[in-house]
Design a protein around this motif. Structure first.
Motif, PDB file in Angstrom:
ATOM      1  N   ILE A 144      -7.402   7.576  19.546  1.00 49.96           N
ATOM      2  CA  ILE A 144      -7.137   8.901  18.985  1.00 49.96           C
ATOM      3  C   ILE A 144      -6.044   9.581  19.815  1.00 49.96           C
ATOM      4  O   ILE A 144      -6.103   9.616  21.045  1.00 49.96           O
ATOM      5  N   GLY A 145      -5.042  10.089  19.113  1.00 51.10           N
ATOM      6  CA  GLY A 145      -3.894  10.702  19.778  1.00 51.10           C
ATOM      7  C   GLY A 145      -2.698   9.787  19.871  1.00 51.10           C
ATOM      8  O   GLY A 145      -1.574  10.262  20.087  1.00 51.10           O
ATOM      9  N   ASP A 146      -2.902   8.458  19.700  1.00 51.17           N
ATOM     10  CA  ASP A 146      -1.755   7.541  19.684  1.00 51.17           C
ATOM     11  C   ASP A 146      -0.894   7.808  18.454  1.00 51.17           C
ATOM     12  O   ASP A 146      -1.376   8.320  17.432  1.00 51.17           O
ATOM     13  N   ARG A 147       0.359   7.420  18.549  1.00 54.20           N
ATOM     14  CA  ARG A 147       1.295   7.677  17.449  1.00 54.20           C
ATOM     15  C   ARG A 147       1.805   6.374  16.838  1.00 54.20           C
ATOM     16  O   ARG A 147       1.987   5.378  17.540  1.00 54.20           O
ATOM     17  N   VAL A 148       2.010   6.431  15.534  1.00 50.50           N
ATOM     18  CA  VAL A 148       2.546   5.291  14.788  1.00 50.50           C
ATOM     19  C   VAL A 148       3.648   5.799  13.861  1.00 50.50           C
ATOM     20  O   VAL A 148       3.773   7.003  13.614  1.00 50.50           O
ATOM     21  N   ARG A 149       4.437   4.868  13.377  1.00 49.50           N
ATOM     22  CA  ARG A 149       5.467   5.200  12.389  1.00 49.50           C
ATOM     23  C   ARG A 149       5.226   4.359  11.142  1.00 49.50           C
ATOM     24  O   ARG A 149       4.979   3.148  11.234  1.00 49.50           O
ATOM     25  N   ILE A 150       5.306   5.003   9.972  1.00 46.75           N
ATOM     26  CA  ILE A 150       5.026   4.340   8.698  1.00 46.75           C
ATOM     27  C   ILE A 150       6.327   4.174   7.915  1.00 46.75           C
ATOM     28  O   ILE A 150       7.021   5.156   7.636  1.00 46.75           O
ATOM     29  N   LEU A 151       6.652   2.923   7.568  1.00 42.97           N
ATOM     30  CA  LEU A 151       7.825   2.663   6.745  1.00 42.97           C
ATOM     31  C   LEU A 151       7.481   2.931   5.289  1.00 42.97           C
ATOM     32  O   LEU A 151       6.427   2.512   4.806  1.00 42.97           O
ATOM     33  N   PRO A 152       8.349   3.626   4.544  1.00 44.05           N
ATOM     34  CA  PRO A 152       7.998   4.068   3.191  1.00 44.05           C
ATOM     35  C   PRO A 152       8.275   3.023   2.118  1.00 44.05           C
ATOM     36  O   PRO A 152       9.175   2.197   2.231  1.00 44.05           O
ATOM     37  N   GLY A 189       0.823  -1.200   0.000  1.00 42.49           N
ATOM     38  CA  GLY A 189       0.000   0.000   0.000  1.00 42.49           C
ATOM     39  C   GLY A 189       0.856   1.249   0.000  1.00 42.49           C
ATOM     40  O   GLY A 189       1.763   1.398  -0.821  1.00 42.49           O
ATOM     41  N   TYR A 190       0.587   2.155   0.931  1.00 45.04           N
ATOM     42  CA  TYR A 190       1.386   3.366   1.072  1.00 45.04           C
ATOM     43  C   TYR A 190       2.448   3.228   2.157  1.00 45.04           C
ATOM     44  O   TYR A 190       3.174   4.179   2.418  1.00 45.04           O
ATOM     45  N   GLY A 191       2.525   2.063   2.798  1.00 43.87           N
ATOM     46  CA  GLY A 191       3.555   1.869   3.803  1.00 43.87           C
ATOM     47  C   GLY A 191       3.123   0.921   4.905  1.00 43.87           C
ATOM     48  O   GLY A 191       1.928   0.684   5.124  1.00 43.87           O
ATOM     49  N   VAL A 192       4.104   0.361   5.585  1.00 48.24           N
ATOM     50  CA  VAL A 192       3.880  -0.572   6.694  1.00 48.24           C
ATOM     51  C   VAL A 192       3.789   0.216   7.997  1.00 48.24           C
ATOM     52  O   VAL A 192       4.590   1.125   8.248  1.00 48.24           O
ATOM     53  N   VAL A 193       2.826  -0.140   8.842  1.00 47.75           N
ATOM     54  CA  VAL A 193       2.569   0.589  10.084  1.00 47.75           C
ATOM     55  C   VAL A 193       3.333  -0.061  11.244  1.00 47.75           C
ATOM     56  O   VAL A 193       3.258  -1.276  11.445  1.00 47.75           O
ATOM     57  N   CYS A 194       4.034   0.785  12.002  1.00 49.15           N
ATOM     58  CA  CYS A 194       4.812   0.344  13.160  1.00 49.15           C
ATOM     59  C   CYS A 194       4.313   1.066  14.404  1.00 49.15           C
ATOM     60  O   CYS A 194       3.664   2.116  14.320  1.00 49.15           O
ATOM     61  N   ASP A 195       4.669   0.515  15.563  1.00 51.84           N
ATOM     62  CA  ASP A 195       4.395   1.246  16.793  1.00 51.84           C
ATOM     63  C   ASP A 195       5.378   2.408  16.920  1.00 51.84           C
ATOM     64  O   ASP A 195       6.257   2.592  16.069  1.00 51.84           O
ATOM     65  N   ILE A 196       5.263   3.179  17.980  1.00 52.10           N
ATOM     66  CA  ILE A 196       6.084   4.381  18.101  1.00 52.10           C
ATOM     67  C   ILE A 196       7.567   4.054  18.255  1.00 52.10           C
ATOM     68  O   ILE A 196       8.429   4.884  17.958  1.00 52.10           O
ATOM     69  N   ALA A 197       7.885   2.818  18.650  1.00 51.67           N
ATOM     70  CA  ALA A 197       9.281   2.407  18.787  1.00 51.67           C
ATOM     71  C   ALA A 197       9.860   1.857  17.487  1.00 51.67           C
ATOM     72  O   ALA A 197      11.039   1.509  17.424  1.00 51.67           O
ATOM     73  N   GLY A 198       9.035   1.761  16.449  1.00 49.20           N
ATOM     74  CA  GLY A 198       9.526   1.304  15.164  1.00 49.20           C
ATOM     75  C   GLY A 198       9.350  -0.174  14.907  1.00 49.20           C
ATOM     76  O   GLY A 198       9.909  -0.702  13.941  1.00 49.20           O
ATOM     77  N   ASN A 199       8.568  -0.864  15.726  1.00 49.69           N
ATOM     78  CA  ASN A 199       8.307  -2.289  15.536  1.00 49.69           C
ATOM     79  C   ASN A 199       7.043  -2.467  14.707  1.00 49.69           C
ATOM     80  O   ASN A 199       5.977  -1.941  15.057  1.00 49.69           O
ATOM     81  N   ALA A 200       7.149  -3.210  13.600  1.00 53.71           N
ATOM     82  CA  ALA A 200       6.016  -3.347  12.688  1.00 53.71           C
ATOM     83  C   ALA A 200       4.895  -4.165  13.317  1.00 53.71           C
ATOM     84  O   ALA A 200       5.128  -5.223  13.897  1.00 53.71           O
ATOM     85  N   TYR A 201       3.665  -3.665  13.197  1.00 57.46           N
ATOM     86  CA  TYR A 201       2.495  -4.454  13.561  1.00 57.46           C
ATOM     87  C   TYR A 201       2.285  -5.532  12.493  1.00 57.46           C
ATOM     88  O   TYR A 201       2.438  -5.254  11.296  1.00 57.46           O
ATOM     89  N   PRO A 202       1.918  -6.734  12.874  1.00 57.94           N
ATOM     90  CA  PRO A 202       1.699  -7.782  11.871  1.00 57.94           C
ATOM     91  C   PRO A 202       0.592  -7.410  10.891  1.00 57.94           C
ATOM     92  O   PRO A 202      -0.524  -7.062  11.303  1.00 57.94           O
ATOM     93  N   ASP A 203       0.932  -7.430   9.602  1.00 54.74           N
ATOM     94  CA  ASP A 203      -0.044  -7.263   8.515  1.00 54.74           C
ATOM     95  C   ASP A 203      -0.860  -5.983   8.600  1.00 54.74           C
ATOM     96  O   ASP A 203      -2.025  -5.946   8.207  1.00 54.74           O
ATOM     97  N   LEU A 204      -0.250  -4.915   9.089  1.00 58.88           N
ATOM     98  CA  LEU A 204      -0.939  -3.624   9.170  1.00 58.88           C
ATOM     99  C   LEU A 204      -0.274  -2.644   8.214  1.00 58.88           C
ATOM    100  O   LEU A 204       0.957  -2.489   8.231  1.00 58.88           O
ATOM    101  N   MET A 205      -1.072  -2.008   7.363  1.00 64.47           N
ATOM    102  CA  MET A 205      -0.498  -1.104   6.369  1.00 64.47           C
ATOM    103  C   MET A 205      -1.413   0.086   6.140  1.00 64.47           C
ATOM    104  O   MET A 205      -2.587   0.078   6.522  1.00 64.47           O
ATOM    105  N   VAL A 206      -0.846   1.109   5.520  1.00 67.23           N
ATOM    106  CA  VAL A 206      -1.653   2.228   5.038  1.00 67.23           C
ATOM    107  C   VAL A 206      -2.183   1.803   3.675  1.00 67.23           C
ATOM    108  O   VAL A 206      -1.468   1.820   2.677  1.00 67.23           O
ATOM    109  N   ALA A 207      -3.430   1.390   3.645  1.00 65.03           N
ATOM    110  CA  ALA A 207      -3.993   0.796   2.436  1.00 65.03           C
ATOM    111  C   ALA A 207      -4.423   1.830   1.408  1.00 65.03           C
ATOM    112  O   ALA A 207      -4.451   1.556   0.209  1.00 65.03           O
ATOM    113  N   ASP A 208      -4.763   3.021   1.889  1.00 58.70           N
ATOM    114  CA  ASP A 208      -5.208   4.075   0.975  1.00 58.70           C
ATOM    115  C   ASP A 208      -4.853   5.419   1.602  1.00 58.70           C
ATOM    116  O   ASP A 208      -4.552   5.506   2.801  1.00 58.70           O
ATOM    117  N   ALA A 209      -4.902   6.454   0.784  1.00 54.15           N
ATOM    118  CA  ALA A 209      -4.520   7.773   1.290  1.00 54.15           C
ATOM    119  C   ALA A 209      -5.192   8.866   0.486  1.00 54.15           C
ATOM    120  O   ALA A 209      -5.396   8.739  -0.720  1.00 54.15           O
TER     121      ALA A 209
END
Length: 392
Positions: A351-359, A309-329
């Motif tokens: 709401i307010g939580d933070r994530v990191r997206i790998l490009p 998609g548009y990137g893989v979603v990680c927690d705030i420490a940079g660890n990827a969540y299993p099979d979670l991605m930015v599917a659309d934007a």
């Protein structure tokens, strides 16, 4: 190269954390970056070739100083603005690795007059004649390399086209300097598997070695024989006849490189920090404040086995969540979902939580941002903010 422990606090508030930054913004994990740089340096060392890193992704002197072998270079750039910016910071050995437009030769002459050993690339007699004319008018020879087409990916002279190679070389030597030959195995980005990548690297090597031999047999100089792509740099089994390797995205890596098999997701040093701004629970969506303006519209993994998609979603420490991605934007909205048919579970993000997206593509994503916010590994302390530049 400066160690990770000595990263300078450039334009940074020592108290800044990933929880206090305005989002979206670009995060650079310096520990991962340092490991990536050390990995390629260690791999190339037995071959006895020099590394001329491509700085088109970084566009930052702070990154450049960590990947170049000295403060003055060598370096590769893709725009004359990059050349000027790095020259102003003290880099003196620069190769502008995009076919030269005659209208840009005046700027090349200016940079060289300022003490920068700026070399350029040509692949036609017309370009070579323009470079030779500009050299004669300036009273100093402009060095140029002839680009070789090793795989039909882009531009360049076919390595077996001896007549054209020699004609270009002789046109250059009527005022300019023929410094050598180069190629870029862009086709390696579609190769899959170690054997295919090694084959791409060998084709790349043979192409420029053959071209160099043709020029030398005609009595023309060919001091530099240059190859370069991140996939082939990591898979070359033989670099005999090569003097230097150019590669760029290896510093950061990205999801395209992970899809090719050059790195792991855990090696990707760049991410975009985003904030959860909403939910569409019946659709299985989490909304974040990073859309395609923050991630870019590059969908380079869409042609790979795994579409990220548009990137893989990680927690705030940079660890990827299993099979979670930015599917659309949309422009400023990202839609986070579980990968279809994966069996993954949507995490409980408020709401307010933070994530990191790998490009998908480090070059295009980083181009959307004015600076890198530098962290170490899982730490949320922002130790520096390194400015980067864009444009031409």
């Amino acid at each position: 190269m400066d160690g990770a422990a000595t990263i300078e606090r450039t334009q940074a508030n020592a108290a800044a954390t990933l929880g206090t930054l305005e989002t979206p913004c670009l995060i650079l994990d310096a520990d991962r970056m340092e490991r990536n740089i050390d990995r390629l340096r260690s791999r190339l060392e037995p071959f006895g070739v020099s590394l001329r890193p491509h700085l088109k992704t970084a566009k930052s002197i702070h990154v450049a100083r960590r990947v170049m072998t000295s403060p003055t270079g060598p370096a590769t750039v893709s725009t004359l603005k990059e050349a000027a910016q790095f020259a102003a910071a003290g880099v003196r050995d620069i190769f502008y690795a995009v076919g030269i437009a005659p209208s840009k030769l005046a700027r090349v002459v200016e940079l060289r007059a300022d003490g920068v050993d700026l070399a350029i690339v040509v692949d036609s007699v017309e370009q070579a004649e323009a470079v030779a004319t500009a050299s004669r008018n300036a009273g100093k020879a402009i060095p140029a390399l002839i680009e070789i087409d090793c795989d039909g990916h882009r531009s360049g002279v076919l390595p077996g086209d001896a007549a054209r190679l020699i004609e270009i070389g002789r046109a250059l030597e009527r005022g300019a300097e023929l410094r050598g030959v180069l190629t870029h195995a862009g086709g390696s980005y579609t190769a899959r598997g170690v054997d295919a990548l090694r084959q791409c690297a060998e084709v790349e090597r043979r192409s420029v070695v053959e071209a160099a031999a043709t020029l030398r047999a005609a009595g023309l100089s060919c001091a530099v024989v240059s190859v370069g792509s991140t996939p082939t740099a990591h898979h070359a089994a033989d670099l005999s006849g090569i003097t230097e390797v150019r590669a760029g995205v290896f510093v950061f890596f990205d999801l395209v490189m992970a899809g090719i098999g050059i790195c792991r997701i855990e090696d990707i040093a760049l991410s975009v920090l985003a904030t959860v701004i909403g939910h569409q629970r019946e659709k299985g969506w989490i909304l974040i404040d990073a859309g395609w303006m923050a991630m870019s519209q590059d969908r380079g993994t869409s042609k790979q086995v795994v579409n990220q998609g548009y990137g893989v979603v990680c927690d705030i420490a940079g660890n990827a969540y299993p099979d979670l991605m930015v599917a659309d934007a949309n422009q400023e909205h990202g839609i986070v979902t579980v990968r279809p048919d994966s069996g993954g579970v949507l995490p409980d993000l408020k709401i307010g939580d933070r994530v990191r997206i790998l490009p998908n593509h480090a070059c295009s994503t980083s181009a959307q941002h004015p600076s890198y916010h530098v962290v170490h590994g899982a730490s949320d302390l922002v130790e520096a903010e390194w400015p980067r530049f864009g444009g031409w």
